[in-house]
Design a protein around this motif. Structure first.
Motif, mmCIF file in Angstrom:
data_model
loop_
_atom_site.group_PDB
_atom_site.id
_atom_site.type_symbol
_atom_site.label_atom_id
_atom_site.label_comp_id
_atom_site.label_asym_id
_atom_site.label_seq_id
_atom_site.Cartn_x
_atom_site.Cartn_y
_atom_site.Cartn_z
ATOM 1 N N VAL A 104 0.851 -1.192 0.000
ATOM 2 C CA VAL A 104 0.000 0.000 0.000
ATOM 3 C C VAL A 104 0.883 1.238 0.000
ATOM 4 C CG1 VAL A 104 -1.675 1.368 1.310
ATOM 5 C CG2 VAL A 104 -1.896 -1.128 1.209
ATOM 6 N N THR A 105 0.590 2.148 -0.906
ATOM 7 C CA THR A 105 1.203 3.476 -0.885
ATOM 8 C C THR A 105 0.080 4.495 -0.868
ATOM 9 O OG1 THR A 105 3.068 2.662 -2.200
ATOM 10 C CG2 THR A 105 2.818 5.049 -2.002
ATOM 11 N N ALA A 106 0.065 5.368 0.126
ATOM 12 C CA ALA A 106 -1.024 6.332 0.288
ATOM 13 C C ALA A 106 -0.454 7.745 0.307
ATOM 14 C CB ALA A 106 -1.794 6.056 1.573
ATOM 15 N N LEU A 107 -0.968 8.590 -0.569
ATOM 16 C CA LEU A 107 -0.545 9.988 -0.648
ATOM 17 C C LEU A 107 -1.578 10.859 0.045
ATOM 18 C CD1 LEU A 107 0.470 10.063 -4.439
ATOM 19 C CD2 LEU A 107 1.902 9.467 -2.460
ATOM 20 N N SER A 108 -1.182 11.488 1.152
ATOM 21 C CA SER A 108 -2.095 12.310 1.949
ATOM 22 C C SER A 108 -3.446 11.620 2.119
ATOM 23 C CB SER A 108 -2.288 13.693 1.307
ATOM 24 O OG SER A 108 -1.105 14.445 1.340
ATOM 25 N N PRO A 109 -3.451 10.444 2.724
ATOM 26 C CA PRO A 109 -4.705 9.681 2.824
ATOM 27 C C PRO A 109 -5.699 10.314 3.786
ATOM 28 C CG PRO A 109 -2.991 8.627 4.120
ATOM 29 C CD PRO A 109 -2.319 9.737 3.348
ATOM 30 N N ALA A 110 -6.971 10.160 3.476
ATOM 31 C CA ALA A 110 -8.032 10.571 4.394
ATOM 32 C C ALA A 110 -8.052 9.619 5.585
ATOM 33 C CB ALA A 110 -9.376 10.552 3.680
ATOM 34 N N GLY A 111 -8.693 10.082 6.680
ATOM 35 C CA GLY A 111 -8.903 9.202 7.826
ATOM 36 C C GLY A 111 -7.982 9.429 9.001
ATOM 37 N N PHE A 112 -7.222 10.530 9.006
ATOM 38 C CA PHE A 112 -6.268 10.722 10.101
ATOM 39 C C PHE A 112 -6.487 12.021 10.863
ATOM 40 C CE2 PHE A 112 -4.304 7.560 7.391
ATOM 41 C CZ PHE A 112 -3.949 6.618 8.335
ATOM 42 N N TRP A 113 -7.742 12.496 10.882
ATOM 43 C CA TRP A 113 -8.089 13.539 11.832
ATOM 44 C C TRP A 113 -8.312 12.881 13.192
ATOM 45 C CZ3 TRP A 113 -10.863 12.164 7.509
ATOM 46 C CH2 TRP A 113 -12.011 11.413 7.723
ATOM 47 N N ARG A 114 -8.198 13.674 14.241
ATOM 48 C CA ARG A 114 -8.286 13.096 15.587
ATOM 49 C C ARG A 114 -9.686 13.175 16.167
ATOM 50 N NH1 ARG A 114 -3.365 16.744 17.609
ATOM 51 N NH2 ARG A 114 -4.699 18.163 16.409
ATOM 52 N N THR A 115 -10.437 14.199 15.806
ATOM 53 C CA THR A 115 -11.789 14.379 16.349
ATOM 54 C C THR A 115 -12.715 14.827 15.214
ATOM 55 O OG1 THR A 115 -11.512 16.729 16.865
ATOM 56 C CG2 THR A 115 -10.798 15.137 18.538
ATOM 57 N N PRO A 116 -14.026 14.634 15.368
ATOM 58 C CA PRO A 116 -14.958 15.121 14.345
ATOM 59 C C PRO A 116 -14.817 16.622 14.087
ATOM 60 C CG PRO A 116 -16.073 13.613 15.832
ATOM 61 C CD PRO A 116 -14.710 13.854 16.421
ATOM 62 N N ALA A 117 -14.504 17.388 15.136
ATOM 63 C CA ALA A 117 -14.363 18.836 14.965
ATOM 64 C C ALA A 117 -13.215 19.165 14.018
ATOM 65 C CB ALA A 117 -14.133 19.496 16.321
ATOM 66 N N GLU A 118 -12.156 18.363 14.040
ATOM 67 C CA GLU A 118 -11.024 18.630 13.161
ATOM 68 C C GLU A 118 -11.370 18.339 11.701
ATOM 69 O OE1 GLU A 118 -7.301 17.847 16.241
ATOM 70 O OE2 GLU A 118 -7.862 16.319 14.774
ATOM 71 N N PHE A 119 -12.339 17.474 11.475
ATOM 72 C CA PHE A 119 -12.730 17.168 10.098
ATOM 73 C C PHE A 119 -13.636 18.242 9.506
ATOM 74 C CE2 PHE A 119 -15.433 14.790 6.980
ATOM 75 C CZ PHE A 119 -14.433 14.547 6.055
ATOM 76 N N VAL A 120 -14.200 19.094 10.353
ATOM 77 C CA VAL A 120 -15.105 20.143 9.871
ATOM 78 C C VAL A 120 -14.410 21.015 8.826
ATOM 79 C CG1 VAL A 120 -16.333 22.249 10.546
ATOM 80 C CG2 VAL A 120 -16.561 20.173 11.911
ATOM 81 N N TYR A 121 -13.143 21.325 9.043
ATOM 82 C CA TYR A 121 -12.386 22.171 8.114
ATOM 83 C C TYR A 121 -12.400 21.571 6.704
ATOM 84 C CZ TYR A 121 -8.185 23.738 5.645
ATOM 85 O OH TYR A 121 -7.308 24.180 4.694
ATOM 86 N N THR A 122 -12.066 20.297 6.596
ATOM 87 C CA THR A 122 -12.045 19.635 5.287
ATOM 88 C C THR A 122 -13.436 19.547 4.692
ATOM 89 O OG1 THR A 122 -10.096 18.347 5.922
ATOM 90 C CG2 THR A 122 -11.397 17.519 4.079
ATOM 91 N N ARG A 123 -14.407 19.226 5.523
ATOM 92 C CA ARG A 123 -15.796 19.155 5.045
ATOM 93 C C ARG A 123 -16.225 20.494 4.440
ATOM 94 N NH1 ARG A 123 -19.662 15.698 6.952
ATOM 95 N NH2 ARG A 123 -18.417 15.325 8.832
ATOM 96 N N GLN A 124 -15.865 21.593 5.089
ATOM 97 C CA GLN A 124 -16.268 22.914 4.615
ATOM 98 C C GLN A 124 -15.647 23.246 3.266
ATOM 99 O OE1 GLN A 124 -15.223 25.484 7.902
ATOM 100 N NE2 GLN A 124 -17.270 25.313 8.822
ATOM 101 N N ILE A 125 -14.426 22.776 3.014
ATOM 102 C CA ILE A 125 -13.789 23.022 1.718
ATOM 103 C C ILE A 125 -14.656 22.474 0.597
ATOM 104 C CG2 ILE A 125 -11.850 22.329 0.251
ATOM 105 C CD1 ILE A 125 -10.046 22.565 2.679
ATOM 106 N N PHE A 126 -15.103 21.234 0.744
ATOM 107 C CA PHE A 126 -15.901 20.613 -0.308
ATOM 108 C C PHE A 126 -17.303 21.194 -0.373
ATOM 109 C CE2 PHE A 126 -12.597 17.418 0.419
ATOM 110 C CZ PHE A 126 -12.195 17.191 -0.897
ATOM 111 N N THR A 127 -17.862 21.536 0.771
ATOM 112 C CA THR A 127 -19.191 22.143 0.787
ATOM 113 C C THR A 127 -19.183 23.485 0.070
ATOM 114 O OG1 THR A 127 -19.729 21.041 2.883
ATOM 115 C CG2 THR A 127 -21.062 22.956 2.270
ATOM 116 N N ARG A 128 -18.167 24.290 0.345
ATOM 117 C CA ARG A 128 -18.079 25.603 -0.308
ATOM 118 C C ARG A 128 -17.825 25.462 -1.800
ATOM 119 N NH1 ARG A 128 -14.350 28.209 4.519
ATOM 120 N NH2 ARG A 128 -16.068 28.566 6.002
ATOM 121 N N ALA A 129 -17.041 24.458 -2.181
ATOM 122 C CA ALA A 129 -16.794 24.228 -3.610
ATOM 123 C C ALA A 129 -18.088 23.879 -4.324
ATOM 124 C CB ALA A 129 -15.767 23.114 -3.786
ATOM 125 N N CYS A 130 -18.948 23.096 -3.687
ATOM 126 C CA CYS A 130 -20.241 22.755 -4.290
ATOM 127 C C CYS A 130 -21.111 23.991 -4.446
ATOM 128 C CB CYS A 130 -20.956 21.715 -3.432
ATOM 129 S SG CYS A 130 -20.230 20.065 -3.495
#
Length: 279
Positions: A104-130
């Motif tokens: 397995v080789t993974a480039l900046s893989p998803a799944g390594f935030w520590r808490t749901p609150a930390e994932f909010v930032y990434t979620r907002q990027i895609f939401t705003r793009a939509c």
């Protein structure tokens, strides 16, 4: 069957793109890889030219696992090398954990935030793009064809937006629009990666130092959760690094899928490594 392409010859290496992207994301590294591997490019469910992502009430990780295994079986691939970027990196890691990958080789893989609150930032990027894509409507393709527009479109994804061609940008935009239903499903189901990967599956994690989607501090979380993996910092590239520095990315993918790594168990202490070519 998921949409795919096969190129080159040698040991098979399956490449999986990130969320809202498509298999063409790997084109910048394809020629170099195909000199040494049989390269299989695949569109994830709900992306590119593949069928829609349909969960029918099942957990999303189970659906992705079964779809990917069915894809491998359909091509007659038994434990190929698997690599991915972002969501594709997460799928690759699960393939390793599920016994479906030789390495397995993974480039900046998803799944390594520590808490749901930390994932909010990434979620907002895609939401705003939509939201932005909906507001622009047909004008979005005009934006994609202009140099300034591509700088805006790819500013969060790559360190060198100028390397993205107008045709690639238009194709990526259409792929993004098509993937929005899958994106909503995937964001709602996002969870940290905590699975165990067998010791005989070599794992390489390459994290972009200029990653603005899954920030580079998440690489520290990946090191703690996968201490036996080789961890590499890729300097000067963004979240989708293939067009930023094709040679360096291809070299990492070839090293991570080296045939020698398939016969010896992975039994080494955690290593913190910065790609020498980036120093």
């Amino acid at each position: 069957m998921l949409a795919h392409e096969r190129h080159g010859s040698g040991e098979p290496l399956v490449l999986i793109h990130g969320v809202t992207h498509r298999r063409q994301a790997w084109y910048p590294v394809l020629d170099q890889l195909a000199e040494h591997r049989e390269v299989v490019l695949v569109d994830l469910p709900g992306h590119g030219e593949s069928p829609d992502l349909v969960t029918a009430g099942r957990p999303v990780p189970d659906v992705l696992r079964d779809e990917f295994k069915a894809f491998l079986d359909g091509l007659g691939l038994v434990r190929p090398h698997v690599a991915g970027n972002s969501l594709g990196g997460l799928v690759a890691l699960y393939a390793g954990a599920n016994g479906h990958a030789r390495s397995v080789t993974a480039l900046s893989p998803a799944g390594f935030w520590r808490t749901p609150a930390e994932f909010v930032y990434t979620r907002q990027i895609f939401t705003r793009a939509c939201v932005l894509a909906a507001r622009l409507g047909p004008r979005a393709e005009l934006l994609a064809r202009s140099r300034g527009g591509r700088t805006v479109m790819y500013g969060l994804l790559t360190a060198r937006p100028g390397r993205v061609s107008p045709d690639q940008a238009v194709g990526d935009l259409r792929g993004f629009l098509r993937s929005r239903p899958a994106l909503a499903t995937l964001l709602a189901a996002a969870e940290p990666f905590t699975a165990t990967i067998p010791a005989d599956v070599p794992v390489t994690i390459g994290w972009a130092a200029r990653d603005l989607v899954l920030p580079a501090w998440q690489a520290e979380t990946a090191r703690r959760r996968l201490p036996a993996a080789e961890h590499v910092t890729l300097r000067g590239v963004g979240h989708v690094p293939m067009s930023d520095d094709p040679r360096r990315v291809a070299d990492l993918l070839l090293r991570g899928s080296a045939p020698a790594a398939t016969v010896a168990p992975l039994a080494r202490p955690a290593r913190r490594r910065t790609d020498a070519a980036t120093a």
